[in-house]
Design a protein around this motif. Structure first.
Motif, short mmCIF file in Angstrom:
data_model
loop_
_atom_site.label_atom_id
_atom_site.label_comp_id
_atom_site.label_asym_id
_atom_site.label_seq_id
_atom_site.Cartn_x
_atom_site.Cartn_y
_atom_site.Cartn_z
N LEU A 221 0.81 -1.20 0.00
CA LEU A 221 0.00 0.00 0.00
C LEU A 221 0.85 1.26 0.00
CD1 LEU A 221 -2.68 -1.05 2.59
CD2 LEU A 221 -3.10 -0.56 0.20
N ALA A 222 0.21 2.36 -0.40
CA ALA A 222 0.84 3.68 -0.29
C ALA A 222 0.86 4.09 1.19
CB ALA A 222 0.06 4.67 -1.13
N GLU A 223 1.26 5.32 1.44
CA GLU A 223 1.26 5.82 2.81
C GLU A 223 -0.16 5.71 3.39
OE1 GLU A 223 3.72 7.02 4.85
OE2 GLU A 223 4.99 6.09 3.32
N PRO A 224 -0.27 5.35 4.67
CA PRO A 224 -1.59 5.15 5.27
C PRO A 224 -2.54 6.32 5.07
CG PRO A 224 0.12 4.38 6.76
CD PRO A 224 0.82 5.04 5.61
N SER A 225 -2.03 7.54 5.23
CA SER A 225 -2.92 8.70 5.15
C SER A 225 -3.38 9.00 3.73
CB SER A 225 -2.21 9.93 5.73
OG SER A 225 -1.04 10.23 4.99
N LYS A 226 -2.81 8.31 2.73
CA LYS A 226 -3.15 8.58 1.34
C LYS A 226 -4.14 7.55 0.78
CE LYS A 226 -0.05 11.86 1.28
NZ LYS A 226 -0.45 13.27 1.32
N LEU A 227 -4.58 6.62 1.59
CA LEU A 227 -5.42 5.54 1.08
C LEU A 227 -6.79 6.06 0.66
CD1 LEU A 227 -4.75 2.74 3.71
CD2 LEU A 227 -3.42 3.36 1.70
N ASN A 228 -7.31 5.50 -0.43
CA ASN A 228 -8.71 5.75 -0.74
C ASN A 228 -9.54 4.69 -0.02
OD1 ASN A 228 -9.11 3.35 -2.39
ND2 ASN A 228 -7.91 4.36 -3.97
N PRO A 229 -10.86 4.86 0.06
CA PRO A 229 -11.68 3.93 0.85
C PRO A 229 -11.54 2.48 0.42
CG PRO A 229 -12.91 5.91 0.37
CD PRO A 229 -11.63 6.01 -0.41
N PHE A 230 -11.40 2.22 -0.89
CA PHE A 230 -11.28 0.82 -1.31
C PHE A 230 -9.97 0.22 -0.83
CE2 PHE A 230 -9.94 -2.57 -4.15
CZ PHE A 230 -11.01 -3.43 -4.06
N GLU A 231 -8.88 0.97 -0.99
CA GLU A 231 -7.59 0.46 -0.53
C GLU A 231 -7.59 0.24 0.97
OE1 GLU A 231 -4.37 2.45 -3.59
OE2 GLU A 231 -5.24 3.69 -2.03
#
Length: 260
Positions: A221-231
């Motif tokens: 995954l990308a950085e935690p704060s950058k996640l979209n809802p699906f990720e």
């Protein structure tokens, strides 16, 4: 003086939660909010004036505990439904103190009726918060980890919730301080993966993100704060079903969790 309500459940199969064998055809006498007598129906007298519930062909068990809820707002939360399902205690694992303390006060007053509420207060983030969940979180300075835990403990929380941007060293400090205050620590993992959380002293790893460190190449995954809802909510299911549960990496994870 308010009259105490007296109630008897008669003929039920009672499981008391201790591991002992069920008590068959039992009578349970309740006065107010206390059980005052329990035993076989044949030898446990029930006064004639007491309200009776026929428990034949039914189980009587201790109240259930839901260990992961989010209370949200009054129009979206219906505490009476928990009681209808037999849940008499809930643990809120992420909400602003002003909200969860207000909900606790409402339920304690009996309007509306609902389960006992335990809570951790806001989910603690040491990094940037994901906007979609910021309403449940509080960002803190890792240098003040112990002070942050103490402030929540002083506010009357029942545990501490660490969220996705908390790193292992910070988690370790938070756990050490929480445990000195007699509080358990819960964690939704990401910046701290897998057994790292258990080794840091986390008491409960929430959801199945404990397996996140096993993600194959291309799925990190990308950085935690950058996640979209699906990720955030669904990325694990893209690859978890293909994971060999007997693989060496899985075995090492379990061994580390058990050791912790």
């Amino acid at each position: 003086m308010r009259e105490i309500h007296r109630l008897a459940v008669v003929g039920a199969r009672v499981l008391d939660g201790t591991g002992r064998a069920p008590l068959e055809d039992a009578s349970v006498l309740i006065e107010g909010d206390r059980i005052v007598a329990i035993g076989p129906s044949a030898t446990t007298p029930v006064p004639a004036e007491v309200e009776r519930i026929d428990g034949r062909d039914k189980f009587l068990i201790p109240g259930l505990v839901d260990m992961h809820v989010h209370v949200y707002t009054p129009e979206k939360w219906h505490p009476e439904l928990f009681l209808a399902a037999g849940v008499t205690t809930v643990l809120d694992l992420g909400g602003q103190l002003r909200d969860v303390t207000a909900y606790r006060g409402l339920v304690d007053s009996g309007a509306p009726p609902g389960p006992r509420i335990l809570f951790t207060g806001p989910m603690l983030e040491e990094g940037e918060m994901y906007g979609g969940f910021a309403g449940f979180c509080r960002r803190f300075d890792a240098e003040r980890t112990e002070a942050e835990v103490d402030a929540l403990a002083d506010a009357g929380v029942d545990g501490i919730k660490l969220y996705v941007t908390v790193r292992p060293d910070t988690a370790r400090r938070a756990c050490a301080q929480a445990h000195t205050r007699g509080l358990a620590v819960f964690m939704h993992q990401h910046a701290t993966w897998g057994a790292e959380a258990a080794l840091a002293g986390v008491d409960s790893v929430e959801h199945v993100n404990v397996f996140g460190q096993l993600a194959p190449p291309g799925y990190w995954l990308a950085e935690p704060s950058k996640l979209n809802p699906f990720e955030y909510g669904g990325w694990l299911w893209r690859w978890l079903g293909d994971l060999d549960p007997r693989a060496d990496a899985v075995r090492r994870l379990y061994d580390a969790l058990i050791a912790a």
